[in-house]
Design an enzyme around this catalytic site. Structure first.
Site, short mmCIF file in Angstrom:
data_model
loop_
_atom_site.label_atom_id
_atom_site.label_comp_id
_atom_site.label_asym_id
_atom_site.label_seq_id
_atom_site.Cartn_x
_atom_site.Cartn_y
_atom_site.Cartn_z
N ASN A 1 0.85 -1.20 0.00
CA ASN A 1 0.00 0.00 0.00
C ASN A 1 0.88 1.24 0.00
OD1 ASN A 1 0.42 0.93 2.83
ND2 ASN A 1 -0.43 -1.10 3.26
N ILE B 1 -3.20 -6.86 14.50
CA ILE B 1 -2.12 -6.69 15.48
C ILE B 1 -2.57 -5.82 16.66
CG2 ILE B 1 0.25 -5.90 15.83
CD1 ILE B 1 0.62 -6.35 12.74
#
Ligand code: PMT
Length: 412
Positions: free
Chosen positions: A206, A303
């Protein structure tokens, strides 16, 4: 912050005219400022200007008897809490990187025990030149903090990175996140993108550059924290004083982040972690031939949600990158991932958020919301760190007894 002693070094670039305003901006934040000018700087602005705005005599020469009788160069080096060089030319940075001490300012940089902060300003090709980049790497390795340069139109008519960061942003970056705010705290920051390998030559990635996360790490160090930075693949020098671990994919980032977070006081998840990864990355390059190809993707670990679900979790802050319904989507992530705070920023193809020098942040928590405003990523990082420090007052470690064994729901 009040009364911090800033020794402002001005070197010979066109941005020197902005440094007079910088003196004012530093003083507005309660700093005492003394100015040292190089010969090059005096070709652009007169010492009288800086004497008038700073209210102090301006220092120019290493071997000036009168100046040495007043405040000598060693006393000046001892006086400073911070030596800020703005603008810092390519030539000046090269001289400091190589330990030259052939004028007053370079001598002070060698003689002082105070932190050095440079705001580079130069033509964009000079900034990109390998020699300048190597010198920057030497400086950052030796704990010199670089702020900027910013990108945009230049006095020479070119466009690109090389503009001095604006005085108001510089003053905020140098004086916010004041020493002591996060003293004794361990802060873990994730930054940059993750790369999810499809085969040995292709990956899903990205547009994250890491700038926001690196600015947060630098602001946390400036506030006195011990900082561990977990970075995806980016092309940025490590902020001075930061311990950095480079990772590639989401699962590698997760392993390092969870290990560090279990003993951290604060976890700030700035990374743009991929939500999906190829189910079976090929060990060989996938050959062209078929008219259609299918790629099966599976979810990556969330995460920040895993960190927030740790039994003895740190104060956990997420970032929400949204293209629409900024507040609504950010609030949903705050609640679903069980975060203590979320920094919402709008992202888009127009250059907002990703890979730009600036950002605009709204922070949300259970206590309400606060608009941090628009500004450079360094400026906003300083404000975010101040907010975090404020919430940590009186907290040793976050008690999560009510959240025990809570696993995050799926979703990004
Ligand atoms: O790097 P820059 O070019 O400076 O750009 C900065 C930025 C736009 C990347 C940054 O400001 C930002 O918004 N970072 C978060 C990007 C993101 O992934 O947002 P999200 O809304 O998809 O994720 C929400 C939160 O969950 C984030 O804190 C993210 O780090 C975390 N997350 C997401 C997915 C996942 N698998 N694990 C996570 O920890």
């Amino acid at each position: 912050m009040s009364g911090r002693r800033i020794l402002l070094g001005v070197t010979g670039g066109i941005a020197a005219y902005k440094s007079a305003d910088l003196v004012r901006r530093l003083q507005d934040r309660g700093a005492q400022v003394r100015v040292v000018m190089t010969r090059g700087a005096r070709a652009f602005v007169t010492p009288l200007t800086f004497q008038a705005v700073s209210g102090n005599p301006v220092h120019t020469d290493l071997l000036d008897e009168a100046a040495e009788a007043g405040m000598g160069h060693i006393e000046l080096a001892r006086w400073a809490d911070v030596v800020l060089v703005a603008p810092a030319t390519a030539n000046f940075m090269a001289r400091v990187a190589h330990g030259l001490a052939d004028d007053l300012l370079s001598t002070l940089c060698l003689a002082t025990a105070a932190p050095l902060v440079f705001a580079p300003a130069m033509n964009q090709k000079m900034w990109s030149n390998a020699a300048t980049q190597d010198n920057c790497a030497i400086l950052t390795e030796r704990a010199v903090r670089l702020i900027g340069p910013a990108s945009g139109g230049q006095a020479c008519g070119e466009t690109g990175p090389g503009r001095m960061v604006e005085p108001v942003e510089l003053a905020a970056a140098v004086l916010s996140g004041s020493p002591g705010l996060l003293e004794g705290r361990h802060v873990v920051v994730t930054a940059g993108p993750t790369y999810e390998d499809i085969d040995p030559v292709r990956y899903i990635g990205n547009r994250s550059s890491g700038k926001m996360g690196f600015a947060v790490a630098a602001a946390a160090v400036a506030a006195g924290a011990r900082v561990s930075l977990v970075s995806g693949p980016v092309k940025l020098p490590t902020p001075s004083g930061v311990s950095r671990t480079d990772v590639r994919g989401a699962s590698e980032m997760r392993d390092v982040a969870i290990r560090l977070a279990s003993s951290a006081d604060v976890f700030i998840s700035v990374a743009a972690v991929a939500d999906y990864t190829p189910a079976r990355p090929s060990t060989q390059k996938i050959k062209k031939g078929l008219p259609k190809q299918k790629l099966e993707l599976v979810s990556t670990p969330d995460i920040v949600a895993e960190v927030a679900a740790l039994e003895d979790r740190p104060f956990t802050i997420g970032f929400a990158a949204e293209t629409e319904k900024l507040k609504e989507h950010a609030l949903e992530k705050l609640s679903r991932k069980r975060l203590d705070m979320i920094a919402a920023n709008r992202v888009g193809l127009s250059g907002a958020g990703f890979d730009s020098e600036t950002n605009e942040i709204l922070i949300l928590s259970r206590d309400g919301e606060k608009y941090l405003g628009k500004g450079s990523k360094h400026h906003l990082a300083g404000l975010l760190v101040e907010e975090v420090a404020d919430r940590l007052k009186g907290i040793d470690r976050i008690d999560t007894s009510t959240d025990k064994n809570t696993r995050p729901a799926s979703g990004n």
